[in-house]
Scaffold this motif. Structure first.
Motif, PDB file in Angstrom:
ATOM      1  N   GLY A  97       0.821  -1.207   0.000  1.00 32.75           N
ATOM      2  CA  GLY A  97       0.000   0.000   0.000  1.00 32.75           C
ATOM      3  C   GLY A  97       0.851   1.251   0.000  1.00 32.75           C
ATOM      4  N   VAL A  98       1.942   1.236   0.761  1.00 25.83           N
ATOM      5  CA  VAL A  98       2.862   2.376   0.764  1.00 25.83           C
ATOM      6  C   VAL A  98       3.454   2.574  -0.628  1.00 25.83           C
ATOM      7  N   LEU A  99       3.895   1.495  -1.226  1.00 20.73           N
ATOM      8  CA  LEU A  99       4.491   1.573  -2.564  1.00 20.73           C
ATOM      9  C   LEU A  99       3.501   2.159  -3.572  1.00 20.73           C
ATOM     10  N   ARG A 100       2.280   1.665  -3.538  1.00 20.37           N
ATOM     11  CA  ARG A 100       1.263   2.137  -4.482  1.00 20.37           C
ATOM     12  C   ARG A 100       0.881   3.587  -4.218  1.00 20.37           C
ATOM     13  N   ARG A 101       0.591   3.908  -2.976  1.00 17.70           N
ATOM     14  CA  ARG A 101       0.061   5.246  -2.656  1.00 17.70           C
ATOM     15  C   ARG A 101       1.121   6.330  -2.825  1.00 17.70           C
ATOM     16  N   ALA A 102       2.364   6.018  -2.489  1.00 15.45           N
ATOM     17  CA  ALA A 102       3.426   7.012  -2.684  1.00 15.45           C
ATOM     18  C   ALA A 102       3.637   7.275  -4.170  1.00 15.45           C
ATOM     19  N   CYS A 103       3.512   6.236  -4.991  1.00  8.92           N
ATOM     20  CA  CYS A 103       3.609   6.437  -6.437  1.00  8.92           C
ATOM     21  C   CYS A 103       2.434   7.270  -6.942  1.00  8.92           C
ATOM     22  N   GLU A 104       1.247   6.964  -6.455  1.00 14.20           N
ATOM     23  CA  GLU A 104       0.069   7.740  -6.860  1.00 14.20           C
ATOM     24  C   GLU A 104       0.210   9.208  -6.468  1.00 14.20           C
ATOM     25  N   ALA A 105       0.725   9.451  -5.262  1.00 11.00           N
ATOM     26  CA  ALA A 105       0.843  10.822  -4.754  1.00 11.00           C
ATOM     27  C   ALA A 105       1.862  11.641  -5.535  1.00 11.00           C
ATOM     28  N   THR A 106       2.770  10.973  -6.238  1.00  9.81           N
ATOM     29  CA  THR A 106       3.836  11.677  -6.969  1.00  9.81           C
ATOM     30  C   THR A 106       3.738  11.456  -8.478  1.00  9.81           C
ATOM     31  N   ASP A 107       2.631  10.874  -8.934  1.00  8.81           N
ATOM     32  CA  ASP A 107       2.444  10.592 -10.367  1.00  8.81           C
ATOM     33  C   ASP A 107       3.573   9.729 -10.943  1.00  8.81           C
ATOM     34  N   ALA A 108       4.085   8.845 -10.114  1.00  8.39           N
ATOM     35  CA  ALA A 108       5.139   7.924 -10.565  1.00  8.39           C
ATOM     36  C   ALA A 108       4.509   6.585 -10.948  1.00  8.39           C
ATOM     37  N   SER A 109       5.120   5.893 -11.872  1.00  7.56           N
ATOM     38  CA  SER A 109       4.640   4.566 -12.255  1.00  7.56           C
ATOM     39  C   SER A 109       4.999   3.565 -11.172  1.00  7.56           C
ATOM     40  N   CYS A 110       4.005   2.847 -10.691  1.00  7.99           N
ATOM     41  CA  CYS A 110       4.246   1.845  -9.655  1.00  7.99           C
ATOM     42  C   CYS A 110       4.678   0.542 -10.313  1.00  7.99           C
ATOM     43  N   PRO A 111       5.846   0.022  -9.965  1.00  9.97           N
ATOM     44  CA  PRO A 111       6.302  -1.234 -10.567  1.00  9.97           C
ATOM     45  C   PRO A 111       5.327  -2.369 -10.240  1.00  9.97           C
ATOM     46  N   PRO A 112       4.977  -3.202 -11.211  1.00  8.23           N
ATOM     47  CA  PRO A 112       3.993  -4.270 -10.988  1.00  8.23           C
ATOM     48  C   PRO A 112       4.611  -5.512 -10.347  1.00  8.23           C
ATOM     49  N   TYR A 113       5.160  -5.346  -9.156  1.00  5.69           N
ATOM     50  CA  TYR A 113       5.831  -6.463  -8.486  1.00  5.69           C
ATOM     51  C   TYR A 113       4.835  -7.528  -8.042  1.00  5.69           C
ATOM     52  N   ARG A 114       5.277  -8.780  -8.101  1.00  3.98           N
ATOM     53  CA  ARG A 114       4.590  -9.847  -7.389  1.00  3.98           C
ATOM     54  C   ARG A 114       5.084  -9.806  -5.935  1.00  3.98           C
ATOM     55  N   TYR A 115       4.237 -10.247  -5.014  1.00  2.00           N
ATOM     56  CA  TYR A 115       4.649 -10.164  -3.610  1.00  2.00           C
ATOM     57  C   TYR A 115       4.013 -11.262  -2.772  1.00  2.00           C
ATOM     58  N   ALA A 116       4.712 -11.573  -1.690  1.00  2.27           N
ATOM     59  CA  ALA A 116       4.237 -12.560  -0.725  1.00  2.27           C
ATOM     60  C   ALA A 116       4.314 -11.956   0.667  1.00  2.27           C
ATOM     61  N   CYS A 117       3.514 -12.478   1.560  1.00  4.08           N
ATOM     62  CA  CYS A 117       3.426 -11.929   2.919  1.00  4.08           C
ATOM     63  C   CYS A 117       4.004 -12.915   3.933  1.00  4.08           C
ATOM     64  N   SER A 118       5.056 -12.501   4.611  1.00  2.00           N
ATOM     65  CA  SER A 118       5.674 -13.387   5.609  1.00  2.00           C
ATOM     66  C   SER A 118       4.786 -13.556   6.840  1.00  2.00           C
ATOM     67  N   LEU A 119       3.861 -12.623   7.074  1.00  2.00           N
ATOM     68  CA  LEU A 119       2.912 -12.787   8.177  1.00  2.00           C
ATOM     69  C   LEU A 119       1.986 -13.971   7.884  1.00  2.00           C
ATOM     70  N   GLN A 120       1.466 -14.041   6.665  1.00  2.00           N
ATOM     71  CA  GLN A 120       0.618 -15.175   6.284  1.00  2.00           C
ATOM     72  C   GLN A 120       1.408 -16.476   6.332  1.00  2.00           C
ATOM     73  N   VAL A 121       2.631 -16.432   5.837  1.00  2.00           N
ATOM     74  CA  VAL A 121       3.478 -17.629   5.841  1.00  2.00           C
ATOM     75  C   VAL A 121       3.766 -18.080   7.268  1.00  2.00           C
ATOM     76  N   SER A 122       4.046 -17.123   8.151  1.00  2.00           N
ATOM     77  CA  SER A 122       4.397 -17.477   9.534  1.00  2.00           C
ATOM     78  C   SER A 122       3.226 -18.118  10.264  1.00  2.00           C
ATOM     79  N   ARG A 123       2.006 -17.675   9.969  1.00  2.00           N
ATOM     80  CA  ARG A 123       0.833 -18.268  10.617  1.00  2.00           C
ATOM     81  C   ARG A 123       0.621 -19.717  10.202  1.00  2.00           C
ATOM     82  N   LYS A 124       1.140 -20.086   9.027  1.00  2.00           N
ATOM     83  CA  LYS A 124       1.029 -21.466   8.550  1.00  2.00           C
ATOM     84  C   LYS A 124       2.244 -22.305   8.951  1.00  2.00           C
TER      85      LYS A 124
END
Length: 200
Positions: A97-124
């Motif tokens: 969300g930080v990556l997306r919103r900071a790009c939006e706030a500055t009219d920068a192109s947000c890189p279309p990264y794939r991502y995983a969440c270590s919080l979700q992984v840790s719960r499993k």
């Protein structure tokens, strides 16, 4: 297959997701941390007030970022570090969300990264009373780091994913996600020029 990814962590100046004031990064190759970095960021105009609550958490103040690179100025360095890696973050929804919103706030192109969440992984992966980063990192064998220092948090996140992959017998992030039943979504491709017309 190789366990290659980049862990990322942002700190924010206030309650706005666009108010990035620090980033930490840790690059993993074949299951080992091979590089780490972190730097301060001057938050985008309109998102640059420092709240006492946030400063109390990470210790960063307005004067600390007065001469730091702006979001747009540092974005190329961030992209150069990450390359084509899958990003990993603890509570990835916040950091993406930080990556997306900071790009939006500055009219920068947000890189279309794939991502995983270590919080979700840790719960499993672990049986813990809490899945806050320090407790999960300790379970992964990564102890005594400076929590809420962006670079240290990214490093802790990297070690969690390395340990989780080892426990699951996963050779890469996508296999780990499949084995644990978690998603690896992708940030939407952004077009800053077209963004205003996309508002419904």
């Amino acid at each position: 297959m190789a366990l290659d990814f980049t862990a990322i962590d942002f700190e924010t100046a206030n309650s706005s997701s666009a108010s990035a004031c620090a980033v930490g990064l840790a690059r993993v190759r074949d299951g080992h941390v091979v590089a780490s970095a972190g730097w301060l960021i001057k938050p985008p105009p309109g998102h640059d007030a420092f709240f006492e609550l946030n400063t109390g958490i990470h210790g960063i103040r307005a004067e600390d970022v007065a001469h730091a690179a702006t979001w747009v100025e540092q974005l190329a360095d961030l992209q150069a570090f990450v390359g084509d890696d899958v990003l990993v973050a603890h509570n990835a929804g916040f950091d993406m969300g930080v990556l997306r919103r900071a790009c939006e706030a500055t009219d920068a192109s947000c890189p279309p990264y794939r991502y995983a969440c270590s919080l979700q992984v840790s719960r499993k992966t672990y049986d813990l009373a809490s899945y806050r980063l320090p407790l999960v990192a300790a379970a992964a064998g990564f102890l005594d780091f400076a929590h809420h220092d962006a670079a240290a948090d990214a490093l802790a996140c990297a070690h969690i994913m390395i340990d989780a992959a080892g426990r699951a017998g996963a050779g890469d992030i996508l296999e780990l996600a499949m084995l644990l039943g978690v998603r690896v979504p992708q940030l939407p491709v952004s077009d800053p020029v077209a963004a205003p017309s996309a508002v419904s």
